[in-house]
Write an enzyme that holds these catalytic residues in place. Structure first.
Site, short mmCIF file in Angstrom:
data_model
loop_
_atom_site.label_atom_id
_atom_site.label_comp_id
_atom_site.label_asym_id
_atom_site.label_seq_id
_atom_site.Cartn_x
_atom_site.Cartn_y
_atom_site.Cartn_z
CG ASP A 1 -1.92 7.69 0.34
OD1 ASP A 1 -1.23 8.71 0.28
OD2 ASP A 1 -2.61 7.27 -0.60
CG ASP B 1 -1.75 1.17 1.42
OD1 ASP B 1 -2.48 1.51 0.47
OD2 ASP B 1 -1.70 1.79 2.49
CG ASP C 1 -2.09 2.38 6.39
OD1 ASP C 1 -2.37 1.97 5.25
OD2 ASP C 1 -2.53 3.45 6.85
#
Length: 227
Positions: A15, A13, A176
């Site tokens: 961001d 991922d 995240d």
């Protein structure tokens, strides 16, 4: 046997996992809000809203001030303003998290194929990866508008597995947030999570994953230790 045994690739991922992009969002969203005569909002407020794609983000930000009908009435104008502001500052205020370059380098060194899958629009993602020196690590990059559905739908992860010709069990997802974990679970990929990202205000230990890693370098070392 560990779920990480036999790993041949990783899907990472963007961001909140590789880059802290909240400062970019902060500048772009407040630029948009100023055009709509709305007061600035804080980075802490924005951190609770990112991760589910631009459409969701804009609706959430406008929803702080307006009811649903007014949000929809101004949505296109707001989206145009947001995209204009974001593209003008994309990457200028964002920073790499510790261990990202080292982690990606270590993954490549152990022969893992790498993909970046993000819910950020492709037009934001491609220049951002280049600006931060990350573009050379990834064979495949999918943004939130690259495919018909975005995370937490499994489609982007399934597509990468097909691109690589690998079974989902051989492809580790790293992110995240619950978005990343849910997409991985639905796709049949093992998943590792980092504790420093955004995750919609939820503690990462509440998210169903195969382990929490402090950095991408720790993720690389963990994967290597099982192979």
């Amino acid at each position: 046997m560990s779920v990480l045994a036999g790993a041949r690739a990783a899907i990472i991922d963007l961001d909140g996992t590789m880059l802290d992009t909240i400062p970019d969002f902060h500048v772009a969203l407040n630029g948009m809000r100023a055009e709509l005569d709305l007061q600035p909002i804080s980075q802490d407020q924005i951190a609770l809203m990112v991760g589910k794609g631009s459409e969701n983000l804009i609706r959430s930000v406008l929803g702080l001030d307006w009811d649903a009908a007014r949000v929809e009435a101004h949505f296109e104008t707001a989206m145009d303003a947001y995209q204009r502001h974001y593209l003008s500052i994309n990457g200028n205020h964002s920073t790499l998290y510790p261990g990202v370059i080292e982690g990606l380098t270590a993954m490549k060194a152990q022969g893992l194929r790498l993909a970046c899958v993000t819910n950020k629009p492709q037009s934001f993602t491609t220049p951002l990866l280049k600006l931060k020196g990350l573009d050379g690590f990834f064979e495949v990059v999918y943004g939130g508008d690259s495919l018909p559905r975005k995370k937490p739908d499994p489609l982007p992860l399934q597509t990468v597995c097909a691109d690589f010709g690998l079974a989902p069990a051989q492809v580790v997802a790293i992110g995240d947030s619950s978005n990343d974990a849910q997409a991985a679970r639905a796709a049949g990929c093992p998943v590792l999570t980092v504790p420093y990202g955004y995750n919609h205000g939820e503690a990462i230990h509440k998210t169903d994953s195969d382990g929490i890693v402090a950095t991408l370098l720790d993720a690389a070392n963990l994967i290597r230790s099982h192979n």
